[in-house]
Design an enzyme around this catalytic site. Sequence first.
Site, PDB file in Angstrom:
ATOM      1  N   GLU A   1     105.183  20.301  55.656  1.00  0.00           N
ATOM      2  CA  GLU A   1     106.627  19.531  56.369  1.00  0.00           C
ATOM      3  C   GLU A   1     107.607  20.939  57.321  1.00  0.00           C
ATOM      4  O   GLU A   1     108.803  21.100  57.214  1.00  0.00           O
ATOM      5  CB  GLU A   1     107.670  19.297  55.456  1.00  0.00           C
ATOM      6  CG  GLU A   1     107.297  18.095  54.358  1.00  0.00           C
ATOM      7  CD  GLU A   1     106.733  16.796  55.736  1.00  0.00           C
ATOM      8  OE1 GLU A   1     108.418  17.005  56.862  1.00  0.00           O
ATOM      9  OE2 GLU A   1     106.380  15.493  54.724  1.00  0.00           O
ATOM     10  N   LEU A   2     106.034  21.343  57.658  1.00  0.00           N
ATOM     11  CA  LEU A   2     106.647  22.913  58.246  1.00  0.00           C
ATOM     12  C   LEU A   2     107.301  23.597  57.257  1.00  0.00           C
ATOM     13  O   LEU A   2     107.799  24.417  58.025  1.00  0.00           O
ATOM     14  CB  LEU A   2     107.148  22.924  59.594  1.00  0.00           C
ATOM     15  CG  LEU A   2     106.320  22.109  60.828  1.00  0.00           C
ATOM     16  CD1 LEU A   2     107.691  22.294  62.115  1.00  0.00           C
ATOM     17  CD2 LEU A   2     105.350  22.439  61.162  1.00  0.00           C
TER      18      LEU A   2
END
Length: 279
Positions: free
Chosen positions: A13-14
Amino acid sequence: LFGQEPTAFRNTELIYNNELANHVEKLGFKTVLAEGWDPVLGWRSSNFVYRSKTTDNLRLLMKNYRLSDDVAFRFSNRGWNEWPLTAEKYVSWLNSLNGNAHTVNLFMDYETFGEHQWEDTGIFDFLRQMPEELLSRSDNDFRTVSEVAAGYPAMDEVDVHNFVSWADLDRDLSAWLGNKMQQGALDELYQLSKHVMESNDPVLIEDWRKLTTSDHFYYMCTKWFSDGDVHKYFSPYESPYEAYIAFMNVLNDVALRAKVRRMGIAPISQRPSEHLLAQ
């Protein structure tokens, strides 16, 4: 898998901050991807290469979340004032950045194409047409993240103390750690890790690792309004509480199997049957 050693790192999710950047560089990576969130970048644009504040030479590529989300989330929204989004229109937005950008980082989930945006939305036609439309101008091209990081100088350093992600409006870790259920489940999961690893049981270890998938905790989120709607849309459970109960039941099973291993008792599936012993 492909005979290549990766040099670019993309976290779940970065998720990113300075501390993570330090670990990533020590592992040998040269580039890391992160969310180009306005409070992080301030006046700066996501359309340039940056370097991490606390590392020696780690390059940082920031997601252009507006242009990414135009495809990932707004593409099929008939209430959006830019609907329908054609390849020609989208490329015109990209072209408008020429001369004032080195890169446009479009980061989105694989399931954008066919799951979030179904085939009948026209998403695959959009994908088929966009490359030709984009490459019709000689000053446009496609590059891998490593090529971008190596091909342009870092314009500035980015200092990220708190974790940032691409999830929800808050762009932090609250999608997975925002309530007591999530926090308790994660705590129990990682308390068990030592016993699981000491078992040297590949099946048990693999089952435990599957429980570390971020989606399990995402489904336990109890947020309201638009964030809550997104969590509910992707969850297979009727409620976050059902997600928690299901997870803890499986975790308890893993814990019992780890305990059996520590006591030196072979799992039932590995014990010789009484019939064979009698023979």
